[in-house]
Design an enzyme around this catalytic site. Structure first.
Site, short mmCIF file in Angstrom:
data_model
loop_
_atom_site.label_atom_id
_atom_site.label_comp_id
_atom_site.label_asym_id
_atom_site.label_seq_id
_atom_site.Cartn_x
_atom_site.Cartn_y
_atom_site.Cartn_z
N ASP A 132 0.96 -1.09 -0.14
CA ASP A 132 -0.12 0.35 0.12
C ASP A 132 0.90 0.88 -0.06
OD1 ASP A 132 -2.29 1.38 0.85
OD2 ASP A 132 -1.71 2.26 2.21
N GLU A 145 -1.12 -1.47 -5.91
CA GLU A 145 -2.35 -0.59 -6.81
C GLU A 145 -2.35 -0.18 -7.66
OE1 GLU A 145 -3.81 2.56 -3.80
OE2 GLU A 145 -1.98 2.14 -2.63
N ASP A 163 -3.29 0.93 6.79
CA ASP A 163 -2.77 1.22 5.31
C ASP A 163 -1.88 -0.50 5.23
OD1 ASP A 163 -1.89 3.61 5.37
OD2 ASP A 163 -0.36 3.63 6.39
#
Length: 226
Positions: free
Chosen positions: A33, A127, A211
Site C-alpha cells: 500500500d 495498487e 495501511d
C-alpha cells in the site's frame, strides 16, 4: 547532456545468455500500500518511511532560484545574452545540481526498495495509481510528486521480468474501507477519512492499522486475479 553538463550514452545490448540470473522460489507473496504518511506498508506489516528528499532542500532550492531570477533580470536589463552571463550560468548550474541531487537520492532509494521487494517475494501486488487525479489536490500535490510512486511501479515491473518474478497491479477500490478479516465495507457515515489511521471493524470487531489492512486487501485482490 543534462542541465548540469553530464553526458550520457545509451546502449542496447543482446546476448544468448541472460544478463541477470533467475531467482529461486521463496514461497512468499506480498501486497503493498503506497501512502503519504509512510512511503510504503506491506501486507506483512513492514513499514518503509517516506524520506521526503525534496522537502529537505526546499528552502535552499527556493533561495537559489530567487537568486537565479535576480541575475536573469539584471542580465536582461543590461541587454546581455544569458548564455554569455557568467554569473547567471554559475547560478543556473547550482540550481541544476541541487535538483539533480534530489533526483539521484530518490532514484537510489527507489532502486533499493524495488530490488528488495522483487528478490524477497515471488509475487508483488500493488495498487493502480491515479496520480494525475491525486495531483489536483493542491494540499498534497508536492508530497505526491516527491515520493516517486510511478517510478517505483515501473522499476518493479521490469525487475520482475529480469528476475523471473510476478508483479501486477489491482484496482484500489475499497481496499482501505474493507475489513481484511471478514470483508465488511465501511460506508456512509462510518466511511474512513484520511485522518483515520486506526479503526475497528463494525462487523467482526477486528482492530486494524489502516495501511496494513489495505495492503492485505491489495494482496487478496491480486491472488484472486491469478
Amino acid at each position: 547532456m543534462d542541465a548540469v553538463g553530464h553526458y550520457f550514452v545509451s546502449l542496447q545490448m543482446g546476448s544468448e545468455h541472460p544478463f541477470v540470473s533467475k531467482q529461486s522460489v521463496v514461497e512468499s507473496k506480498v501486497g503493498i500500500d503506497l501512502n503519504l504518511d509512510n512511503f510504503l506498508t506491506d501486507s506483512n506489516g513492514q513499514v518503509i518511511d517516506n524520506p521526503r528528499y525534496y522537502r529537505t532542500i526546499r528552502g535552499k532550492l527556493a533561495e537559489a532560484q530567487r537568486k537565479l531570477s535576480r541575475r536573469d533580470r539584471r542580465a536582461k536589463k543590461s541587454q546581455r545574452c544569458l548564455s554569455e552571463s557568467k554569473n547567471y550560468q554559475k547560478q543556473r548550474s547550482l540550481v541544476a545540481k541541487l535538483q539533480l541531487k534530489v533526483a539521484n537520492q530518490r532514484k537510489n532509494f527507489l532502486h533499493h526498495v524495488s530490488t528488495a521487494l522483487i528478490k524477497n517475494h515471488d509475487l508483488v501486488v500493488a495498487e493502480e495509481l491515479r496520480s494525475k487525479n491525486m495531483l489536483r489536490n493542491h494540499a498534497l500535490a508536492m508530497s505526491i510528486a516527491d515520493v516517486g510512486w510511478r517510478t517505483l511501479l515501473g522499476m518493479l515491473s521490469y525487475k520482475a521480468d529480469f528476475y523471473g518474478r510476478r508483479f501486477l497491479t489491482v484496482n484500489p477500490r475499497n481496499t482501505t474501507q474493507t475489513c481484511s478479516h471478514c470483508g465488511y465495507i465501511m460506508t456512509g457515515k462510518n466511511k474512513l477519512t484520511l485522518t483515520d489511521r486506526k479503526w475497528t471493524c463494525l462487523s467482526c470487531c477486528t482492530f486494524h492499522m489502516r495501511d496494513h489492512n489495505a495492503a492485505k486487501n491489495i494482496l487478496a485482490k491480486g491472488l484472486a486475479t491469478l
